[in-house]
Structure formats: C-alpha cells, structure tokens
Design a protein around this motif. Structure first.
Motif: not given
Length: 241
Positions: A129-131, A160-161, A167-170
């Motif tokens: 899981f990503l925080i 940015e996350f 996900t990382c988004m532009k």
C-alpha cells in the motif's frame, strides 16, 4: 479396554504434523554440514513421532527432512518464501511491492526518516500500500512484512503522487505572468520541515527565459535563465529549448 484407552491417550499426545515431507525434497545428495545435522536430528524417536522436518542450518529458504534414522534430504520453499522454524513449514511467499507508474526507477528507495511518524498502520491487512509523503513528489511504501521500516520512493520530475489512484501523475504546468505584479508565492508554515520544489518555482508565460523563485515567507524573486536556456516547469530547472 484399559490398555486401549491408554494407547488412545498416547496417540493424542503425539504431535500432529502437517505440511512438508520427503516428497517435497529436491536434493538427496547432502553436503558434510547437512549430513552432520541429519545425523544429529534424525533420531529414532524423531522418526517414530514423525518430527522429521527442520530448518536448514545456513539457508533460511531451505529445509531438511529425515527419511530414516540419521539420513535425509533437503528442499527449497516455493516462490522465495522462507522456512518458518516455529511452525516447521514454509511461510508465505516473499512479497515484493512494485513501484507505481510514474515513479523514477533510477532513484533507489530510501528508509523513511526517523523524524517522520510511521503511517503504515493505516494500510491494514493489505500486502502492499502507498501512503502520501510530506513532499508531493514522493510516496511511502507500506509492506505488511516490513511496516517497522517503511521505504520512500520518488516520482519522475514533474510528477506528483496521487493517493486515490496509487500512481504518480503529471503535474499541470504552473505558469504565471511575471510582469503583472501578481505574486504566486504563498507563505509556508514553519512547521513544514520539507517543502516540495513545485511550491517554490513558477515559469513565466510572458518570458520563457525567466522564472519565479519563492522563499519560505512568500517573497517573490524573478530570475533569469543563463546560457540561452529556458525554464522547464516539468524539470523545475533551466534547460535547452
């Protein structure tokens, strides 16, 4: 009748062993170390009681199985799992959390600093899981097996996350007009120890060779790119056109 009752009690007292057996062995040619261990552990009592599975002395992913008194074989746990010496069987398969899309794979993940509170308790029973990190272009990786030392990853430049999508988004281009007197800089509370760079730099729509630098207190300074370069809001630096 009494003898049968005593025998039944003895059978109930014996350990019930499930899981690994000689059929799970993949190697029957033991080295000197393995031979000595098998001679020591594979006693007659152990074989009779079927206490025949042991952890390997030098490899946490392997196990030894007694096939008879003083002899045996070895096996390897599947899918990279480690042998659980408490339960005497292979544990769960090793979990490797993959980086999200948009992450910068050229930058190694780093342990979360001791000054940060561990947020991974909110991950619950989820395996990976990503925080959100205090820096918008970074993220904290919570793994169920390593929640004591979470790792931190970084998004690509200009990304940015995003917690919702994991996900990382532009990031949308932060462009402003430098000569209209409007200050895009905002004061940053002193309690924020780490500041994301995209809050400190803005491109100039009226002159691509210039950019705005903000200080912590919201003061704006217009700066000039050098050597005929132009400002790139994605890279947050002056670059060749």
């Amino acid at each position: 009748m009494m003898r049968m009752h005593v025998l039944a009690c003895l059978l109930l007292a014996l350990p019930v062993v499930h899981g690994l057996s000689r059929a799970d062995c993949t190697n029957f040619n033991m080295n000197n170390q393995e031979t000595r261990i098998l001679e020591l552990l594979c006693t007659r009592t152990a074989v009779i009681n079927k206490q025949i599975v042991f952890g390997h002395p030098s490899d946490s992913k392997k196990f030894l199985v007694c096939s008879d008194v003083g002899v045996g074989c070895s096996g390897t746990c599947a899918n990279g799992a480690s042998f659980d010496k408490v339960k005497n069987t292979c544990g769960s398969a090793a979990i490797i959390c993959t980086l999200p899309s948009g992450a910068d794979t050229s930058i190694p993940t780093q342990p979360l600093g001791a000054t940060f509170q561990n947020p991974c308790s909110s991950a619950g029973s989820r395996t990976c899981f990503l925080i959100n990190h205090s820096m918008k272009n970074r993220f904290i990786i919570c793994e169920r097996s390593t929640t004591q030392v979470p790792m931190v990853g970084q998004c690509l430049a200009g990304f940015e996350f995003n917690f919702a999508s994991q996900t990382c988004m532009k990031v949308k281009e932060q462009i402003t007009t430098c000569n209209n007197g409007v200050n895009p800089c905002k004061p940053i509370p002193i309690t924020e120890k780490v500041i994301s760079a995209d809050r400190l730099y803005f491109g100039c729509s009226d002159d691509p060779t210039k950019f705005i630098h903000c200080d912590r207190w919201g003061k704006m300074t217009v700066k000039q790119c050098k050597n005929k370069t132009v400002w790139s809001q994605t890279a947050l630096a002056c670059a060749s056109d």
